[in-house]
Design an enzyme around this catalytic site. Structure first.
Site, short mmCIF file in Angstrom:
data_model
loop_
_atom_site.label_atom_id
_atom_site.label_comp_id
_atom_site.label_asym_id
_atom_site.label_seq_id
_atom_site.Cartn_x
_atom_site.Cartn_y
_atom_site.Cartn_z
N GLU A 52 0.83 -1.21 0.00
CA GLU A 52 0.00 0.00 0.00
C GLU A 52 0.87 1.26 0.00
O GLU A 52 0.59 2.22 -0.73
CB GLU A 52 -0.95 -0.02 1.21
N HIS A 56 1.72 -0.42 -5.00
CA HIS A 56 2.01 -1.51 -5.94
C HIS A 56 1.56 -2.81 -5.28
O HIS A 56 2.18 -3.26 -4.33
CB HIS A 56 3.50 -1.54 -6.27
N HIS A 57 0.50 -3.40 -5.77
CA HIS A 57 -0.17 -4.47 -5.06
C HIS A 57 0.01 -5.82 -5.74
O HIS A 57 -0.15 -5.93 -6.95
CB HIS A 57 -1.65 -4.13 -4.93
N HIS A 74 0.86 -3.70 -14.13
CA HIS A 74 -0.16 -3.61 -15.17
C HIS A 74 0.06 -2.37 -16.06
O HIS A 74 -0.16 -2.45 -17.27
CB HIS A 74 -1.55 -3.62 -14.55
N GLU A 75 0.51 -1.26 -15.46
CA GLU A 75 0.74 -0.05 -16.24
C GLU A 75 1.84 -0.23 -17.27
O GLU A 75 1.86 0.45 -18.29
CB GLU A 75 1.12 1.13 -15.32
N ASP A 83 8.35 -4.27 -9.46
CA ASP A 83 8.13 -5.66 -9.05
C ASP A 83 9.34 -6.22 -8.33
O ASP A 83 9.20 -6.89 -7.31
CB ASP A 83 7.78 -6.52 -10.28
#
Length: 98
Positions: A52, A56-57, A74-75, A83
């Site tokens: 949070e 970046h989840h 995803h972006e 990551d």
């Protein structure tokens, strides 16, 4: 600011720094086992706070003492530096939890 997708070569190089992670379905992947559900859930809670803060989840699941984590950006439509940064933080939490 756009988040850059890492090249296959950069991913392979950085994977050497996080030996508990693999590539699976074009995502960083790790499976962890804990002593019990409480320990697994405690680990997930600590990681949730880090994720949070970083905005970046992870994609993850939990069944009793097992936690499965997949990381992708995803972006960027793939794996980014974000990551790898989160994977390293996850490794630190996992080491502290035992």
């Amino acid at each position: 600011m756009a988040i850059a997708k890492l090249s296959a070569e950069a991913i392979e190089t950085q994977l050497k720094n996080i030996p508990d992670w693999t590539l699976k379905d074009e995502k960083l992947h790790r499976e962890l086992k804990f002593k019990n559900f409480v320990q697994a859930f405690g680990f997930m809670t600590q990681v949730a706070l880090l994720a949070e803060r970083a905005n970046h989840h992870p994609e993850w699941s939990n069944v009793w003492n097992k936690v499965i984590i997949d990381l992708t950006t995803h972006e960027a439509d793939g794996i980014s530096q974000r990551d790898f940064d989160l994977a390293k933080q996850i490794d630190e939490v996992a080491a502290a939890v035992g």
